[in-house]
Design an enzyme around this catalytic site. Sequence first.
Site, mmCIF file in Angstrom:
data_model
loop_
_atom_site.group_PDB
_atom_site.id
_atom_site.type_symbol
_atom_site.label_atom_id
_atom_site.label_comp_id
_atom_site.label_asym_id
_atom_site.label_seq_id
_atom_site.Cartn_x
_atom_site.Cartn_y
_atom_site.Cartn_z
ATOM 1 N N LYS A 1 8.277 3.619 -2.900
ATOM 2 C CA LYS A 1 7.381 2.904 -3.683
ATOM 3 C C LYS A 1 8.369 3.135 -4.931
ATOM 4 C CE LYS A 1 2.488 2.958 -2.384
ATOM 5 N NZ LYS A 1 1.233 3.531 -2.529
ATOM 6 N N HIS B 1 3.917 11.731 -1.997
ATOM 7 C CA HIS B 1 2.829 11.597 -2.716
ATOM 8 C C HIS B 1 2.987 12.120 -4.146
ATOM 9 C CE1 HIS B 1 -0.178 11.994 0.851
ATOM 10 N NE2 HIS B 1 0.324 10.609 0.766
ATOM 11 N N ARG C 1 0.418 7.578 10.067
ATOM 12 C CA ARG C 1 1.009 8.352 8.713
ATOM 13 C C ARG C 1 -0.093 9.623 8.440
ATOM 14 N NH1 ARG C 1 3.922 8.060 3.874
ATOM 15 N NH2 ARG C 1 2.640 8.367 1.914
ATOM 16 N N TYR D 1 -5.758 15.209 3.502
ATOM 17 C CA TYR D 1 -5.333 15.072 4.987
ATOM 18 C C TYR D 1 -5.549 16.564 5.627
ATOM 19 C CZ TYR D 1 -3.245 10.670 3.984
ATOM 20 O OH TYR D 1 -3.147 9.403 3.534
ATOM 21 N N HIS E 1 -0.959 3.024 9.050
ATOM 22 C CA HIS E 1 -1.356 3.926 8.158
ATOM 23 C C HIS E 1 -1.922 5.279 8.743
ATOM 24 C CE1 HIS E 1 -1.434 4.984 3.836
ATOM 25 N NE2 HIS E 1 -2.645 5.289 3.998
ATOM 26 N N ARG F 1 5.661 4.840 5.646
ATOM 27 C CA ARG F 1 4.886 3.788 5.525
ATOM 28 C C ARG F 1 5.485 2.759 6.410
ATOM 29 N NH1 ARG F 1 5.707 6.230 0.298
ATOM 30 N NH2 ARG F 1 3.872 6.508 -0.622
#
Length: 402
Positions: free
Chosen positions: A220, A322, A299, A331, A296, A196
Amino acid sequence: MAYEYRKMKEKKASDKVEKLLQELPPYCRTFLIGREGKMSPQTRLTYMQRIHTFFQYLYNNNSYFHKASMKDITLDDLANLETEDIEGFAYYIRHGGASGGTERKETSVNNYLSALNMFWRYFVTHGRIPHNPVAGVERAGKPKHKIIRLNADEKDGFMSSVSSGLGLTDKQNQARVKTSVRDEAICLTLIRTGLRVSELVGLNLRDVNLKDTCFQVMRKRSKEDTVFFDDEVKGAIEAWLDVRPTYCTDKEEQALFVVTQGKYMGKRLSVRSVQLLVKKYAEAGAPTAGSKITPHKLRATFATDMLRATGNVALVQEELNHESPTTTMLYADRRILDLRKARNILMNEEEQSSSAPAELKQTEEDSASESENTATNSSGQTSPEDRDKAASIYKKDLDELT
């Protein structure tokens, strides 16, 4: 590691929240305290900005709420609001009332409504307000999520723009000379690791391990993680580290990527700066997709490439950090998967027809049907249970290709 950078960003967000709370009624702080454990500082800021916009709307557009200040609006006042009042606010947001006249997409309107819905639910649950008028507002359906990414030719054009100036104007190319080594390290890192942009700009010098070819990253929710990179990224990082002292003489500055010109030269590069440089090179080197390409989207490009190369959902899920394989599966290109599985189908058709029992054929047909249809229930909507089941089936299909 990047922990210090993240803490700095969180403090800035908390300071902004505090400033907003100074203008809002005291019960807004009560709401925030009640939700604090479930929201990051940045999420708290986003919610309070939307709630602040709502109170400003009431204060400026409704004579009943035009009191001495917004702080004087009481919960009893809010209890008098009906669904029509919230619909009026949605109309205000939709037609640019909070953005200088620029009309907003329905997703933006829904985001404001979600913040208000959480706000009202909190006080209804605690018996402070009798009903929730936001619940009655009809919202636009969530649009189908389309993954935007660079294809092989676009990736080549994008990186050629970074390394050689392909498609750039003369003025842009002159500026590129001062930033090309850094920019190549940044863009190659994004497109080959799936970091990110916030994780990338948060990297410090001590987070880079060239010997083991990995970064120590703060993900995160302040989760530490190790992200490995390939030899080409290693070479680009080494080249940047060789010239970095030219732009950053302050030994106290630990940021890996720094500004290379202007009054902020030698300071940590910002998220916005990376967004702008990615857009510049994408528009020049991959003009068809360029205007839509952001860090992004790089990514997303990494995620798609990894899924195609490995066919391993679990591996790519881990790489992207994730929470759920369902997110990673967004994706995956189902068409590519089906074509790879079917590439020998005609060659083997005669052999399969003569040797496969009828029951097995039917089982295979049922399995294929289940894989295609599990994710959607009879109402046309996807339930969490169905998504998990689809993820399991899809992962099995992908694993069979490896």
